[in-house]
Motif scaffolding. Sequence first.
Motif, PDB file in Angstrom:
ATOM      1  N   PHE A  16       1.062  -1.009  -0.295  1.00  0.00           N
ATOM      2  CA  PHE A  16       0.135   0.236   0.066  1.00  0.00           C
ATOM      3  C   PHE A  16       0.676   0.943   0.287  1.00  0.00           C
ATOM      4  O   PHE A  16       0.775   2.436   0.232  1.00  0.00           O
ATOM      5  N   CYS A  17       1.962   0.913   0.208  1.00  0.00           N
ATOM      6  CA  CYS A  17       3.354   2.119  -0.546  1.00  0.00           C
ATOM      7  C   CYS A  17       3.294   3.217  -1.855  1.00  0.00           C
ATOM      8  O   CYS A  17       3.726   2.216  -2.790  1.00  0.00           O
ATOM      9  N   LYS A  18       3.435   4.306  -2.001  1.00  0.00           N
ATOM     10  CA  LYS A  18       3.401   4.618  -3.157  1.00  0.00           C
ATOM     11  C   LYS A  18       5.103   4.221  -3.418  1.00  0.00           C
ATOM     12  O   LYS A  18       5.378   4.835  -5.219  1.00  0.00           O
ATOM     13  N   TYR A  19       5.836   4.054  -2.650  1.00  0.00           N
ATOM     14  CA  TYR A  19       7.149   3.887  -3.280  1.00  0.00           C
ATOM     15  C   TYR A  19       7.329   2.690  -3.754  1.00  0.00           C
ATOM     16  O   TYR A  19       8.522   1.844  -4.118  1.00  0.00           O
ATOM     17  N   TRP A  20       6.543   1.480  -3.496  1.00  0.00           N
ATOM     18  CA  TRP A  20       6.717   0.339  -3.703  1.00  0.00           C
ATOM     19  C   TRP A  20       6.121   0.407  -4.948  1.00  0.00           C
ATOM     20  O   TRP A  20       5.394   0.291  -5.738  1.00  0.00           O
ATOM     21  N   TYR A  21       6.969  -0.341  -5.723  1.00  0.00           N
ATOM     22  CA  TYR A  21       6.759  -0.277  -7.254  1.00  0.00           C
ATOM     23  C   TYR A  21       5.836  -1.835  -8.013  1.00  0.00           C
ATOM     24  O   TYR A  21       5.547  -2.543  -8.239  1.00  0.00           O
ATOM     25  N   ASP A  22       4.277  -0.985  -8.379  1.00  0.00           N
ATOM     26  CA  ASP A  22       3.201  -1.471  -8.751  1.00  0.00           C
ATOM     27  C   ASP A  22       2.953  -0.722  -9.143  1.00  0.00           C
ATOM     28  O   ASP A  22       1.416  -0.370  -8.699  1.00  0.00           O
ATOM     29  N   PRO A  23       3.142  -0.653 -11.186  1.00  0.00           N
ATOM     30  CA  PRO A  23       2.140   1.071 -11.065  1.00  0.00           C
ATOM     31  C   PRO A  23       0.528   0.660 -11.519  1.00  0.00           C
ATOM     32  O   PRO A  23      -0.359   1.412 -11.439  1.00  0.00           O
ATOM     33  N   THR A  24       0.058  -0.857 -11.742  1.00  0.00           N
ATOM     34  CA  THR A  24      -1.048  -1.577 -12.018  1.00  0.00           C
ATOM     35  C   THR A  24      -1.641  -1.146 -10.703  1.00  0.00           C
ATOM     36  O   THR A  24      -2.817  -1.293 -11.365  1.00  0.00           O
ATOM     37  N   ASN A  25      -1.174  -1.093  -9.738  1.00  0.00           N
ATOM     38  CA  ASN A  25      -2.092  -1.603  -8.283  1.00  0.00           C
ATOM     39  C   ASN A  25      -1.894  -2.934  -8.434  1.00  0.00           C
ATOM     40  O   ASN A  25      -3.846  -3.306  -7.901  1.00  0.00           O
ATOM     41  N   SER A  26      -1.523  -3.701  -8.639  1.00  0.00           N
ATOM     42  CA  SER A  26      -2.228  -5.551  -9.306  1.00  0.00           C
ATOM     43  C   SER A  26      -2.065  -6.423  -8.219  1.00  0.00           C
ATOM     44  O   SER A  26      -2.546  -6.893  -7.876  1.00  0.00           O
ATOM     45  N   CYS A  27      -1.331  -5.797  -7.329  1.00  0.00           N
ATOM     46  CA  CYS A  27      -1.477  -6.270  -6.069  1.00  0.00           C
ATOM     47  C   CYS A  27      -2.231  -6.332  -5.438  1.00  0.00           C
ATOM     48  O   CYS A  27      -2.626  -6.740  -4.137  1.00  0.00           O
ATOM     49  N   ILE A  28      -3.030  -4.810  -4.930  1.00  0.00           N
ATOM     50  CA  ILE A  28      -4.303  -4.287  -3.823  1.00  0.00           C
ATOM     51  C   ILE A  28      -5.298  -4.459  -5.105  1.00  0.00           C
ATOM     52  O   ILE A  28      -5.978  -4.649  -6.204  1.00  0.00           O
ATOM     53  N   SER A  29      -6.499  -4.637  -4.150  1.00  0.00           N
ATOM     54  CA  SER A  29      -7.886  -4.109  -3.923  1.00  0.00           C
ATOM     55  C   SER A  29      -8.604  -4.036  -3.038  1.00  0.00           C
ATOM     56  O   SER A  29      -8.876  -5.109  -2.177  1.00  0.00           O
ATOM     57  N   PRO A  30      -9.354  -3.484  -2.806  1.00  0.00           N
ATOM     58  CA  PRO A  30     -10.564  -3.694  -2.794  1.00  0.00           C
ATOM     59  C   PRO A  30     -11.821  -4.475  -2.334  1.00  0.00           C
ATOM     60  O   PRO A  30     -11.651  -5.283  -3.496  1.00  0.00           O
ATOM     61  N   LYS A  31     -11.988  -5.016  -0.971  1.00  0.00           N
ATOM     62  CA  LYS A  31     -13.204  -6.060  -0.853  1.00  0.00           C
ATOM     63  C   LYS A  31     -14.379  -5.243  -1.021  1.00  0.00           C
ATOM     64  O   LYS A  31     -14.945  -4.483  -0.314  1.00  0.00           O
ATOM     65  N   PRO A  32     -14.700  -6.233  -2.634  1.00  0.00           N
ATOM     66  CA  PRO A  32     -16.227  -5.863  -1.976  1.00  0.00           C
ATOM     67  C   PRO A  32     -17.462  -5.823  -1.550  1.00  0.00           C
ATOM     68  O   PRO A  32     -17.154  -7.141  -0.597  1.00  0.00           O
ATOM     69  N   HIS A  33     -18.503  -4.955  -0.935  1.00  0.00           N
ATOM     70  CA  HIS A  33     -19.316  -4.795  -0.028  1.00  0.00           C
ATOM     71  C   HIS A  33     -18.826  -5.069   1.362  1.00  0.00           C
ATOM     72  O   HIS A  33     -19.096  -5.022   2.552  1.00  0.00           O
TER      73      HIS A  33
END
Length: 69
Positions: A16-33
């Motif tokens: 969740f850090c802006k310095y951790w290189y994951d430009p597409t944010n493929s590692c994180i996702s909001p949990k629906p509901h």
Amino acid sequence: MKKTYWQNSGVKKCAFCKYWYDPTNSCISPKPHFRGVWEYEDNMKSTCTKCGHRSQPAWSSCGDFECKI
């Protein structure tokens, strides 16, 4: 995927850090509901752009954490 309650201010995972290189944010996702609950891939690794010299796992943390969400 691991779940974390994001509104807990103690959560400082590299995923969740802006310095951790994951430009597409493929590692994180909001949990629906579920408001404030996010999932992250804990087994992913990426380079920290602040440190730059090592690969950090998504579950790690450091003193330079700045939230990207």
